[in-house]
Design a protein around this motif. Structure first.
Motif, PDB file in Angstrom:
ATOM      1  N   LYS A  16     -58.093 -57.461 -36.202  1.00  0.00           N
ATOM      2  CA  LYS A  16     -57.365 -58.670 -35.835  1.00  0.00           C
ATOM      3  C   LYS A  16     -56.127 -58.800 -36.723  1.00  0.00           C
ATOM      4  O   LYS A  16     -56.205 -58.599 -37.936  1.00  0.00           O
ATOM      5  CB  LYS A  16     -58.245 -59.923 -35.998  1.00  0.00           C
ATOM      6  CG  LYS A  16     -59.352 -60.049 -34.959  1.00  0.00           C
ATOM      7  CD  LYS A  16     -58.772 -60.261 -33.567  1.00  0.00           C
ATOM      8  CE  LYS A  16     -59.866 -60.351 -32.520  1.00  0.00           C
ATOM      9  NZ  LYS A  16     -59.301 -60.438 -31.148  1.00  0.00           N
ATOM     10  N   SER A  17     -55.017 -59.176 -36.116  1.00  0.00           N
ATOM     11  CA  SER A  17     -53.787 -59.364 -36.880  1.00  0.00           C
ATOM     12  C   SER A  17     -53.776 -60.752 -37.510  1.00  0.00           C
ATOM     13  O   SER A  17     -54.612 -61.609 -37.190  1.00  0.00           O
ATOM     14  CB  SER A  17     -52.569 -59.198 -35.972  1.00  0.00           C
ATOM     15  OG  SER A  17     -52.472 -60.305 -35.089  1.00  0.00           O
ATOM     16  N   ILE A  40     -65.096 -57.508 -39.136  1.00  0.00           N
ATOM     17  CA  ILE A  40     -63.767 -57.828 -38.629  1.00  0.00           C
ATOM     18  C   ILE A  40     -62.767 -57.553 -39.750  1.00  0.00           C
ATOM     19  O   ILE A  40     -62.939 -58.058 -40.870  1.00  0.00           O
ATOM     20  CB  ILE A  40     -63.672 -59.302 -38.197  1.00  0.00           C
ATOM     21  CG1 ILE A  40     -64.726 -59.627 -37.135  1.00  0.00           C
ATOM     22  CG2 ILE A  40     -62.266 -59.612 -37.674  1.00  0.00           C
ATOM     23  CD1 ILE A  40     -64.849 -61.112 -36.830  1.00  0.00           C
ATOM     24  N   LEU A  41     -61.760 -56.742 -39.467  1.00  0.00           N
ATOM     25  CA  LEU A  41     -60.692 -56.493 -40.438  1.00  0.00           C
ATOM     26  C   LEU A  41     -59.493 -57.338 -40.040  1.00  0.00           C
ATOM     27  O   LEU A  41     -58.866 -57.102 -39.000  1.00  0.00           O
ATOM     28  CB  LEU A  41     -60.321 -55.004 -40.473  1.00  0.00           C
ATOM     29  CG  LEU A  41     -61.399 -54.054 -41.015  1.00  0.00           C
ATOM     30  CD1 LEU A  41     -60.877 -52.619 -41.027  1.00  0.00           C
ATOM     31  CD2 LEU A  41     -61.847 -54.466 -42.413  1.00  0.00           C
ATOM     32  N   LEU A  42     -59.220 -58.350 -40.856  1.00  0.00           N
ATOM     33  CA  LEU A  42     -58.114 -59.258 -40.586  1.00  0.00           C
ATOM     34  C   LEU A  42     -56.872 -58.771 -41.317  1.00  0.00           C
ATOM     35  O   LEU A  42     -56.880 -58.618 -42.535  1.00  0.00           O
ATOM     36  CB  LEU A  42     -58.485 -60.671 -41.048  1.00  0.00           C
ATOM     37  CG  LEU A  42     -57.514 -61.801 -40.702  1.00  0.00           C
ATOM     38  CD1 LEU A  42     -57.366 -61.934 -39.184  1.00  0.00           C
ATOM     39  CD2 LEU A  42     -57.999 -63.115 -41.307  1.00  0.00           C
ATOM     40  N   GLY A  43     -55.809 -58.502 -40.538  1.00  0.00           N
ATOM     41  CA  GLY A  43     -54.596 -57.909 -41.096  1.00  0.00           C
ATOM     42  C   GLY A  43     -54.379 -56.503 -40.584  1.00  0.00           C
ATOM     43  O   GLY A  43     -53.561 -55.751 -41.102  1.00  0.00           O
ATOM     44  N   VAL A  44     -55.123 -56.144 -39.519  1.00  0.00           N
ATOM     45  CA  VAL A  44     -55.011 -54.814 -38.903  1.00  0.00           C
ATOM     46  C   VAL A  44     -54.801 -55.000 -37.405  1.00  0.00           C
ATOM     47  O   VAL A  44     -55.567 -55.714 -36.744  1.00  0.00           O
ATOM     48  CB  VAL A  44     -56.262 -53.954 -39.168  1.00  0.00           C
ATOM     49  CG1 VAL A  44     -56.106 -52.576 -38.523  1.00  0.00           C
ATOM     50  CG2 VAL A  44     -56.537 -53.827 -40.662  1.00  0.00           C
ATOM     51  N   GLY A  52     -51.169 -56.350 -42.593  1.00  0.00           N
ATOM     52  CA  GLY A  52     -51.402 -57.217 -43.734  1.00  0.00           C
ATOM     53  C   GLY A  52     -51.371 -58.695 -43.425  1.00  0.00           C
ATOM     54  O   GLY A  52     -51.144 -59.116 -42.285  1.00  0.00           O
ATOM     55  N   LEU A  53     -51.582 -59.497 -44.461  1.00  0.00           N
ATOM     56  CA  LEU A  53     -51.604 -60.947 -44.341  1.00  0.00           C
ATOM     57  C   LEU A  53     -50.528 -61.546 -45.235  1.00  0.00           C
ATOM     58  O   LEU A  53     -50.351 -61.120 -46.379  1.00  0.00           O
ATOM     59  CB  LEU A  53     -52.976 -61.501 -44.778  1.00  0.00           C
ATOM     60  CG  LEU A  53     -54.196 -60.962 -44.028  1.00  0.00           C
ATOM     61  CD1 LEU A  53     -55.472 -61.478 -44.676  1.00  0.00           C
ATOM     62  CD2 LEU A  53     -54.146 -61.364 -42.561  1.00  0.00           C
ATOM     63  N   PRO A  54     -49.792 -62.541 -44.750  1.00  0.00           N
ATOM     64  CA  PRO A  54     -48.776 -63.184 -45.582  1.00  0.00           C
ATOM     65  C   PRO A  54     -49.423 -63.950 -46.733  1.00  0.00           C
ATOM     66  O   PRO A  54     -50.577 -64.361 -46.654  1.00  0.00           O
ATOM     67  CB  PRO A  54     -48.050 -64.119 -44.609  1.00  0.00           C
ATOM     68  CG  PRO A  54     -49.016 -64.337 -43.488  1.00  0.00           C
ATOM     69  CD  PRO A  54     -49.817 -63.084 -43.381  1.00  0.00           C
ATOM     70  N   LYS A  87     -50.613 -54.033 -48.945  1.00  0.00           N
ATOM     71  CA  LYS A  87     -50.766 -55.120 -47.980  1.00  0.00           C
ATOM     72  C   LYS A  87     -52.199 -55.654 -48.068  1.00  0.00           C
ATOM     73  O   LYS A  87     -53.156 -54.886 -48.181  1.00  0.00           O
ATOM     74  CB  LYS A  87     -50.479 -54.627 -46.561  1.00  0.00           C
ATOM     75  CG  LYS A  87     -49.041 -54.163 -46.368  1.00  0.00           C
ATOM     76  CD  LYS A  87     -48.840 -53.565 -44.993  1.00  0.00           C
ATOM     77  CE  LYS A  87     -47.406 -53.060 -44.825  1.00  0.00           C
ATOM     78  NZ  LYS A  87     -47.211 -52.400 -43.519  1.00  0.00           N
ATOM     79  N   GLN A  88     -52.329 -56.975 -47.985  1.00  0.00           N
ATOM     80  CA  GLN A  88     -53.643 -57.603 -48.093  1.00  0.00           C
ATOM     81  C   GLN A  88     -54.382 -57.557 -46.757  1.00  0.00           C
ATOM     82  O   GLN A  88     -53.824 -57.883 -45.712  1.00  0.00           O
ATOM     83  CB  GLN A  88     -53.505 -59.056 -48.554  1.00  0.00           C
ATOM     84  CG  GLN A  88     -54.840 -59.757 -48.763  1.00  0.00           C
ATOM     85  CD  GLN A  88     -54.681 -61.226 -49.091  1.00  0.00           C
ATOM     86  OE1 GLN A  88     -53.683 -61.842 -48.754  1.00  0.00           O
ATOM     87  NE2 GLN A  88     -55.677 -61.795 -49.769  1.00  0.00           N
TER      88      GLN A  88
END
Length: 375
Positions: A16-17, A40-44, A52-54, A87-88
């Motif tokens: 998930k982006s 769930i990989l958040l930032g992919v 990544g995540l801001p 990137k986080q």
């Protein structure tokens, strides 16, 4: 993290982006929790690119709030922060749910199938409620049945143990309803049919045991014998046990005035317990599958349709745990002295095998529970 991303999205992994909507993330959590859990990989992105995540948002708190407020009932997830190429990325571990079924705030019950989610069918939803203990299939009336489908002589023998002369009772139907053999509409319940039916397989054709003996260690080896055991559950257990005993190798020698086994032999109670466990705890709502007993040169497998209930894990089985998917069946089998409700059966099987240095394995495979016992 690199290895995980390289797998691509599958039945246990979702990307998930950072722009994901809270409801979309909640749907992924619900689907994983109603299935076997997942990550769930958040930032992919969907294509595996790490975007990544801001840094202007506290994503851990945001995800935790979604799991608690957008998932019903609230879900506990494990969140781990990774840095990949500066990137986080948040890794959200969603466990196999203990309080199934889970739903979204839009009242959607979702399950995971491959790399996608879909709304659970009626049958799948029913199984989720069964696993939670909120619904018991063996209490359901079987369409088109009535007292004429019951073996009244068998019922009379059962009640005589409690000083009740069933044949002389004026309100036999009321007694059968009070004991869950009949439902409120006068239909025979699934449990009542399996315990006291004249021919249970007429209405429940796969509520039986298939036995197969193979000359080797694989399913494609020569088939030595194949039998299907029907009838009421107590008859199925007794018949299947006799078949197993007849097929078990018993090499022995004469020592003095007695016969001595040359190899270890499991006591009869081990096979009996595994048969009873399969019959009592299988999911009878799965109509297309039977209990199966496969005997090989090196092992015997007991395969029962249906996954373990929510509160039961593989790890707990060898320690002793009592659960009831089918309370009607459990009640009658207990009263007929085939089982107790103390959870001692599978621990006994485990101890017996371990003490003899034999392998025993409890496992969930697909929608089935399997016990593998080394011979």
């Amino acid at each position: 993290m690199t290895t995980l991303i390289a797998q691509g999205e599958n039945n246990a992994l979702e990307f998930k982006s950072a722009q994901v909507h809270p409801d979309s993330l909640a749907r992924e959590m619900v689907a994983f929790a109603n299935s076997q859990g997942g990550i769930i990989l958040l930032g992919v992105d969907d294509n595996g690119e790490v975007t990544g995540l801001p840094a202007d948002k506290h994503y851990e708190e945001w995800v935790t709030n979604i799991a608690r407020e957008n998932v019903i009932p609230a879900l506990d997830v494990i969140i781990t922060c990774h840095v990949h190429d500066e990137k986080q990325v948040l890794q959200i571990d969603v466990p196999k749910g203990r309080d199934k079924p889970y739903q979204t705030r839009q009242f959607q019950f979702l399950i995971r199938v491959g790399s996608t989610n879909r709304i659970a069918t009626q049958a799948e939803l029913m199984r989720l409620f069964q696993q939670s203990g909120m619904f018991h299939y063996d209490l359901q009336g079987v369409e088109g049945t009535s007292m004429r489908d019951l073996n009244l002589a068998s019922i009379d023998a059962y009640f005589s143990a409690y000083q009740i002369d069933f044949q002389k009772e004026e309100s036999q139907e009321r007694i059968l309803m009070n004991t869950d053999i009949l439902d409120a509409q006068g239909r025979v319940t699934v449990g009542g049919l399996l315990m006291f039916g004249i021919n249970p397989q007429r209405q429940l054709p796969n509520a039986c045991i298939s036995f197969a003996h193979f000359a080797g260690m694989e399913l494609d080896d020569e088939l030595l014998d194949k039998q299907v055991v029907g009838g009421t559950l107590n008859l199925q257990v007794d018949t299947a046990l006799a078949i197993i005993k007849n097929h078990i190798r018993q090499p022995s020698r004469i020592q003095g005035a007695k016969t001595v086994d040359q190899v270890f032999q499991y006591p009869e109670k081990v096979f009996r317990e595994l048969l009873v466990n399969a019959c009592v705890h299988r999911d009878y709502a799965i109509h297309g599958s039977r209990i199966r007993v496969f005997m090989f040169d090196d092992r015997i497998e007991f395969i029962s349709p249906g996954r373990l209930p929510n509160t039961v894990s593989i790890e707990k089985l060898s320690l002793g745990v009592s659960f009831s998917r089918n309370p009607v069946i459990l009640k009658f089998m207990e009263n007929l002295r085939y089982i107790d409700k103390l959870g001692r059966g599978l621990p006994m099987v485990y101890r017996t095998a371990v003490q003899a240095n034999k392998r025993v394995e409890f496992a969930e495979v697909g929608e089935e529970f399997r016990v593998v016992l080394a011979l």
